[in-house]
Scaffold this motif. Sequence first.
Motif, PDB file in Angstrom:
ATOM      1  N   GLU A   1       0.119  10.780  -8.180  1.00  0.00           N
ATOM      2  CA  GLU A   1      -0.949   9.769  -8.311  1.00  0.00           C
ATOM      3  C   GLU A   1      -0.879   8.854  -7.105  1.00  0.00           C
ATOM      4  O   GLU A   1       0.088   8.147  -6.899  1.00  0.00           O
ATOM      5  CB  GLU A   1      -0.761   8.959  -9.593  1.00  0.00           C
ATOM      6  CG  GLU A   1      -1.043   9.721 -10.849  1.00  0.00           C
ATOM      7  CD  GLU A   1      -0.998   8.828 -12.085  1.00  0.00           C
ATOM      8  OE1 GLU A   1      -1.296   7.620 -11.968  1.00  0.00           O
ATOM      9  OE2 GLU A   1      -0.648   9.342 -13.140  1.00  0.00           O
ATOM     10  N   TRP A   2      -1.876   8.859  -6.320  1.00  0.00           N
ATOM     11  CA  TRP A   2      -1.904   8.031  -5.128  1.00  0.00           C
ATOM     12  C   TRP A   2      -2.979   6.957  -5.202  1.00  0.00           C
ATOM     13  O   TRP A   2      -3.078   6.114  -4.321  1.00  0.00           O
ATOM     14  CB  TRP A   2      -2.102   8.900  -3.880  1.00  0.00           C
ATOM     15  CG  TRP A   2      -3.337   9.742  -3.931  1.00  0.00           C
ATOM     16  CD1 TRP A   2      -3.475  10.965  -4.498  1.00  0.00           C
ATOM     17  CD2 TRP A   2      -4.605   9.382  -3.409  1.00  0.00           C
ATOM     18  NE1 TRP A   2      -4.734  11.413  -4.380  1.00  0.00           N
ATOM     19  CE2 TRP A   2      -5.465  10.444  -3.696  1.00  0.00           C
ATOM     20  CE3 TRP A   2      -5.107   8.273  -2.729  1.00  0.00           C
ATOM     21  CZ2 TRP A   2      -6.797  10.435  -3.332  1.00  0.00           C
ATOM     22  CZ3 TRP A   2      -6.424   8.278  -2.357  1.00  0.00           C
ATOM     23  CH2 TRP A   2      -7.264   9.356  -2.661  1.00  0.00           C
ATOM     24  N   THR A   3      -3.752   6.912  -6.299  1.00  0.00           N
ATOM     25  CA  THR A   3      -4.760   5.870  -6.466  1.00  0.00           C
ATOM     26  C   THR A   3      -4.174   4.739  -7.311  1.00  0.00           C
ATOM     27  O   THR A   3      -3.203   4.927  -8.046  1.00  0.00           O
ATOM     28  CB  THR A   3      -5.999   6.409  -7.171  1.00  0.00           C
ATOM     29  OG1 THR A   3      -5.634   6.911  -8.447  1.00  0.00           O
ATOM     30  CG2 THR A   3      -6.660   7.500  -6.359  1.00  0.00           C
ATOM     31  N   LYS A   4      -4.812   3.522  -7.223  1.00  0.00           N
ATOM     32  CA  LYS A   4      -4.360   2.370  -8.013  1.00  0.00           C
ATOM     33  C   LYS A   4      -4.813   2.552  -9.446  1.00  0.00           C
ATOM     34  O   LYS A   4      -5.996   2.761  -9.711  1.00  0.00           O
ATOM     35  CB  LYS A   4      -4.960   1.078  -7.425  1.00  0.00           C
ATOM     36  CG  LYS A   4      -4.547  -0.161  -8.151  1.00  0.00           C
ATOM     37  CD  LYS A   4      -5.144  -1.387  -7.484  1.00  0.00           C
ATOM     38  CE  LYS A   4      -4.742  -2.630  -8.241  1.00  0.00           C
ATOM     39  NZ  LYS A   4      -5.358  -3.816  -7.697  1.00  0.00           N
TER      40      LYS A   4
END
Length: 153
Positions: free
Chosen positions: A20-23
């Motif tokens: 997961e690289w999104t906020k």
Amino acid sequence: MASRTFKQDMPPKGGFGPIEWTKGVPKPKWSGYKQFSVFTGFTLASWAIWYRGELVRRREMLEMREARIAVYPLIEAERHRLYLMHCRKNRDEENELMKNHPGWITGTLYGKRPYHNVRGRFIDQSCESFYAHNKPKDMTDNTDSKFYHDLWK
């Protein structure tokens, strides 16, 4: 030398999940309307509690003011009584001090009254003559006491 067996750390079966690289924004627990209504409710409740306390405080202040007004004549009469008792004590002490001087008239300065008094009324004494037979500290304590003991606070 003893043989050691090592176990290799391996990935889980099926592999690792995606990264997961999104906020990640959490879901709000309360909506804005609910937060505003809770704030308004607490504010109104605290105002109501404060207003009831203010009414009680004002009632107590009024009662205390009325009590002071009712008691003030008694306090004033007691002050006058103590003042006259002290004046009498001063006069008696002056009589005792000057008993060996013939012709001395108590309350005069070399036989003459210090104040012109046509009507024969009582004249208040000055602080110095009132506290003439006391310690100087007594005079300063009693004349400065009005700064420490205010009756109308």
